[in-house]
Design an enzyme around this catalytic site. Structure first.
Site: not given
Length: 461
Positions: A268-270, A272
């Site tokens: 999910l970090y990637a 965003t």
């Protein structure tokens, strides 16, 4: 409001939310007023977007454009608003407690020493890369103002230590949330920045599984909110922001090139960060903002992040605790393109100095949207990395090899930096042995006695 299964996060000193608490639902960061059919529809679409894996460019584009429209235009009168209860166009989408600036301190900090030097707002200035870049810019005569919410994702004592060094150098840090558009507006009006260096973000790949809402709050909503204030500023500043090597996700062809397709994020970090790139392209296309995205590759060095492997390994070696080394499929070693902080700072400053002016020209042309890898070009296995770290720590690590968890890590990273070399003169010079020696020298000095007991006992989420 969209109903949340999680309680609101407690307030930190200064009124900021703690990301390590339970701000893990999107309902906490995306308030919905009213009970109209449209509001319920928006909530349904948003929930669908944010809770399903982003496996395509279309999904990333959808969330980017949705948040852009949400913040810039609103979704119907009174349907969407911020915590202040003000709906309509430009309403904030995140919950925060408004802060204030000290105008005198702000203006002293952002005053450049020479006419040739610019003035830059560095968001995330209490963070690792922001701290080092702010110091380097100030040393070169730039006017520098920092902005950071000083959250407790990792021990704030380290962030406070960085801020103390910044103050010694004449860099003031405004403690505020990126989504506090009032503070951002006040800072932009007080300083007339030539550049914005947007480095603030919720970091960490594995933590996103536990607290996804904090990533939407900081990385997506925060990006939109600061861009909205930038396009309302005249003259419009140039923008450089931190993307991540994580956007390459599940790509298997190496080295990673900026021209590679990046529509398969592994975390999910990637997702965003990919959303940030799409949002940046949108603001460049519509408003002519000169924007540069920098994809950092595993940055390490003094005053680094204790959630990163090298810092965590050092802590465990000192305390005699085992370190965990992940292994991929078929027991394959993980490898990372470890990049020393000084090399990254050189690339960041070059990207600021080479940016074209923001704004569309009379013929409709605009500055390019630029993307650069900032890596070291030489991936190293984690085992070899640990061996080098052991040498400089003067103590052997207790190694435990375990299968890589399904939390978004990727098996390898490897940067092609030829574009940055051509356009920015980027040339990483610090090898791993020298870089880790500099980190360990700093670590031993900084952690004398009980100076960093809280940092050494910190366990990354």
């Amino acid at each position: 409001y969209i109903r949340s299964p999680y309680p609101m996060a407690p307030l930190l000193s200064g009124g900021q939310r703690s990301p390590s608490s339970t701000m893990g639902s999107y309902g906490d960061v995306l308030p919905m007023r009213g009970r109209t059919r449209r509001a319920r529809g928006v909530a349904s679409v948003l929930t669908s977007m944010l809770t399903r894996p982003m496996e395509s460019l279309g999904a990333c584009a959808a969330i980017s454009l949705f948040v852009y429209a949400l913040v810039r235009f609103g979704v119907g009168a009174g349907d969407v608003g911020g915590a202040s209860g003000v709906g309509g166009p430009g309403a904030a989408v995140s919950t925060f407690v408004p802060a204030k600036i000290d105008v005198a301190k702000v203006q002293r900090s952002c005053a450049s020493r020479t006419e040739a030097a610019g003035a830059v707002l560095v968001t995330g200035s209490a963070g690792f890369v922001g701290f080092h870049t702010a110091l380097a810019l100030k040393d070169r005569g730039w006017g520098v103002l920092g902005l950071d919410n000083v959250n407790d994702y990792y021990p704030t004592s380290l962030k406070r230590a960085r801020m103390k060094e910044l103050e010694k150098a004449g860099v003031h840090t405004v403690e505020a949330d990126l989504n506090d558009r009032g503070v951002v507006r006040d800072a932009l009006d007080a300083c007339k920045f030539t550049h914005i260096l947007h480095l603030a973000a919720q970091a960490g790949v594995r933590y996103a599984v536990k607290n996804p809402g904090s990533y939407v709050h900081s990385n997506v909503a925060g990006m939109v909110n600061i861009m909205e204030e930038i396009i309302r500023t005249s003259p419009m500043p140039k923008v450089v922001f931190a993307s991540s090597s994580s956007v390459y996700g599940l790509n298997t062809e190496v080295p990673f090139k900026e021209s590679d397709v990046t529509d398969s994020p592994a975390s999910l970090y990637a997702a965003t960060k990919k959303a940030d790139e799409l949002l940046a392209h949108t603001y460049n296309h519509i408003h002519g903002v000169a924007i540069t995205a920098l994809r950092f590759f595993t940055v390490y060095g003094p005053y680094g992040r204790p959630d990163m492997a090298y810092f965590s390994f050092a802590n465990n070696i000192v305390r005699g605790k085992p370190i965990t080394i992940f292994k991929g499929e078929n027991d394959a070693e993980l490898a990372r393109d470890f990049t020393y902080i000084d090399d990254v700072v050189q690339g960041v400053i070059a990207s600021l100095e080479t940016s074209e002016a923001s704004g569309k020209k009379p013929d409709g042309s605009k500055p390019p949207f630029r993307v650069y890898n900032l890596g070291n070009k030489h991936p190293v296995t984690v085992s070899d990395f640990v061996t080098t770290l052991e040498k400089h720590m003067g103590k052997k690590a207790k190694r435990e090899y375990v299968p890589m968890p399904k939390t978004g890590d990727v098996p390898f990273t490897h940067a092609d930096v030829s574009r940055a070399a051509r356009d920015l003169g980027y040339s990483p010079r610090t090898n791993l042995d020298d870089g880790l020696k500099k980190f360990v020298d700093w670590y031993k000095e900084f952690c004398k006695g009980a100076a960093c007991a809280g940092i050494q006992s910190y366990v990354p989420a």
